[in-house]
Design a protein around this motif. Structure first.
Motif, PDB file in Angstrom:
ATOM      1  N   GLY A  37       0.795  -1.225   0.000  1.00  0.00           N
ATOM      2  CA  GLY A  37       0.000   0.000   0.000  1.00  0.00           C
ATOM      3  C   GLY A  37       0.819   1.262   0.000  1.00  0.00           C
ATOM      4  O   GLY A  37       1.988   1.283  -0.399  1.00  0.00           O
ATOM      5  N   ASN A  38       0.191   2.341   0.480  1.00  0.00           N
ATOM      6  CA  ASN A  38       0.845   3.647   0.524  1.00  0.00           C
ATOM      7  C   ASN A  38       1.185   4.044   1.953  1.00  0.00           C
ATOM      8  O   ASN A  38       1.566   3.186   2.756  1.00  0.00           O
ATOM      9  CB  ASN A  38      -0.044   4.690  -0.182  1.00  0.00           C
ATOM     10  CG  ASN A  38      -1.473   4.693   0.360  1.00  0.00           C
ATOM     11  OD1 ASN A  38      -1.714   4.562   1.550  1.00  0.00           O
ATOM     12  ND2 ASN A  38      -2.436   4.832  -0.534  1.00  0.00           N
ATOM     13  N   SER A  39       1.060   5.337   2.301  1.00  0.00           N
ATOM     14  CA  SER A  39       1.476   5.812   3.621  1.00  0.00           C
ATOM     15  C   SER A  39       0.686   5.176   4.761  1.00  0.00           C
ATOM     16  O   SER A  39       1.179   5.078   5.883  1.00  0.00           O
ATOM     17  CB  SER A  39       1.347   7.331   3.699  1.00  0.00           C
ATOM     18  OG  SER A  39       0.003   7.738   3.506  1.00  0.00           O
ATOM     19  N   ILE A  40      -0.526   4.759   4.493  1.00  0.00           N
ATOM     20  CA  ILE A  40      -1.331   4.126   5.538  1.00  0.00           C
ATOM     21  C   ILE A  40      -0.690   2.815   5.961  1.00  0.00           C
ATOM     22  O   ILE A  40      -0.523   2.534   7.146  1.00  0.00           O
ATOM     23  CB  ILE A  40      -2.773   3.909   5.048  1.00  0.00           C
ATOM     24  CG1 ILE A  40      -3.441   5.258   4.791  1.00  0.00           C
ATOM     25  CG2 ILE A  40      -3.573   3.104   6.071  1.00  0.00           C
ATOM     26  CD1 ILE A  40      -4.818   5.151   4.177  1.00  0.00           C
ATOM     27  N   THR A  41      -0.319   2.003   4.996  1.00  0.00           N
ATOM     28  CA  THR A  41       0.341   0.738   5.294  1.00  0.00           C
ATOM     29  C   THR A  41       1.746   0.966   5.834  1.00  0.00           C
ATOM     30  O   THR A  41       2.187   0.288   6.774  1.00  0.00           O
ATOM     31  CB  THR A  41       0.413  -0.139   4.024  1.00  0.00           C
ATOM     32  OG1 THR A  41      -0.913  -0.496   3.633  1.00  0.00           O
ATOM     33  CG2 THR A  41       1.224  -1.401   4.256  1.00  0.00           C
ATOM     34  N   ALA A  42       2.460   1.943   5.256  1.00  0.00           N
ATOM     35  CA  ALA A  42       3.841   2.209   5.658  1.00  0.00           C
ATOM     36  C   ALA A  42       3.943   2.739   7.084  1.00  0.00           C
ATOM     37  O   ALA A  42       4.988   2.620   7.720  1.00  0.00           O
ATOM     38  CB  ALA A  42       4.484   3.197   4.684  1.00  0.00           C
ATOM     39  N   GLY A  43       2.851   3.330   7.591  1.00  0.00           N
ATOM     40  CA  GLY A  43       2.889   3.894   8.936  1.00  0.00           C
ATOM     41  C   GLY A  43       3.618   5.216   8.962  1.00  0.00           C
ATOM     42  O   GLY A  43       4.525   5.433   9.787  1.00  0.00           O
ATOM     43  N   TYR A  44       3.238   6.130   8.070  1.00  0.00           N
ATOM     44  CA  TYR A  44       3.916   7.428   7.975  1.00  0.00           C
ATOM     45  C   TYR A  44       3.994   8.141   9.327  1.00  0.00           C
ATOM     46  O   TYR A  44       3.031   8.210  10.067  1.00  0.00           O
ATOM     47  CB  TYR A  44       3.179   8.327   6.971  1.00  0.00           C
ATOM     48  CG  TYR A  44       3.841   9.668   6.794  1.00  0.00           C
ATOM     49  CD1 TYR A  44       4.902   9.823   5.915  1.00  0.00           C
ATOM     50  CD2 TYR A  44       3.419  10.768   7.537  1.00  0.00           C
ATOM     51  CE1 TYR A  44       5.529  11.052   5.772  1.00  0.00           C
ATOM     52  CE2 TYR A  44       4.036  11.996   7.402  1.00  0.00           C
ATOM     53  CZ  TYR A  44       5.093  12.131   6.517  1.00  0.00           C
ATOM     54  OH  TYR A  44       5.715  13.347   6.381  1.00  0.00           O
ATOM     55  N   GLY A  45       5.182   8.637   9.650  1.00  0.00           N
ATOM     56  CA  GLY A  45       5.393   9.381  10.888  1.00  0.00           C
ATOM     57  C   GLY A  45       5.686   8.523  12.097  1.00  0.00           C
ATOM     58  O   GLY A  45       5.939   9.046  13.181  1.00  0.00           O
TER      59      GLY A  45
END
Length: 232
Positions: free
Chosen positions: A53-61
């Motif tokens: 996925g994108n930032s949601i999956t990556a855990g941004y922050g």
């Protein structure tokens, strides 16, 4: 809630895993050799769950250990399920970007594949037909890599900046893909998190570690039945 969802998907960072240096690789190889000599298994035999996925999956922050895929891994371990979770999230990723790197990602055999992409497409006003086509091709490539793979499509929603018709059609892409490809569906992965101040970072738009636990609950509700069926 809609403003929070928009913020989550607009604020894109670059997520990358640290590579293992040559010394670590040498040490890993030596340990594997020692294990083999001792009659122990030298490689991980667990089935693989890959979150794409994108930032949601990556855990941004957050630290990757706080993102929802890591929370899922902890839950699996605590319940004695023999699965290895891989976080293949990339902040700012679009469906086209996901399609371009899927062949590389699938070099690792996958048993359960969770697809969380498309949100950035919607916010940029990309053709819905193009988004649908890209996501469909990703699913097809995953199936080709392993005909027995179980796939989960994570639903997403966007605010009506592009008009209500576009917004409604976008929301409908995900259940349509799930039906077309006979996959499981998470109706809305940010359910219960978007717009809740205490579940987001100080910027008000990215989930906190506690927020990611809520995301993990949303995913687990769909993932657990698949795992249980897989272990009958």
């Amino acid at each position: 809630m809609r403003r929070s969802i928009l913020g989550v998907l607009l604020l894109a960072g670059i997520f990358a895993c640290d590579s293992i240096d040559s010394k670590q690789q040498t040490a890993t190889t030596e340990k594997a050799s020692e294990a083999a000599a001792a009659g122990e298994p030298a490689e991980d035999k667990r089935k693989v769950i890959l979150f794409y996925g994108n930032s949601i999956t990556a855990g941004y922050g957050l630290d990757i250990s706080e993102a929802f895929p890591a929370v899922i891994q902890e839950r699996l371990d605590s319940l004695g399920y023999e699965y290895h979770v891989i976080n293949a999230g990339l902040s700012g990723e679009t469906s086209a970007g996901g399609l371009s790197r899927i062949d590389w990602v699938l070099k690792t055999p996958v048993d359960i594949f969770s697809l969380e992409l498309g949100g950035n497409d919607g916010l940029r006003g990309i053709s819905l037909d193009e988004t649908e086509k890209n996501l469909s091709q990703i699913i097809e490539k995953v199936k080709q890599s392993n005909p027995q793979v179980k796939i989960i499509v994570a639903g997403m929603q966007i605010p009506p900046n592009m008009g209500q018709e576009y917004t409604d059609r976008f929301k409908g892409i995900f259940p349509m893909l799930a039906e077309k490809h006979n996959t499981a569906l998470i109706p809305f992965i940010l359910e219960g998190v978007g717009g809740i101040p205490e579940l987001n970072l100080p910027d008000g738009i990215h989930p906190t570690p506690e927020g990611h636990k809520m995301l993990a609950d949303n995913v687990w509700a769909v993932l657990k039945p698949i795992i249980d069926e897989d272990n009958i």
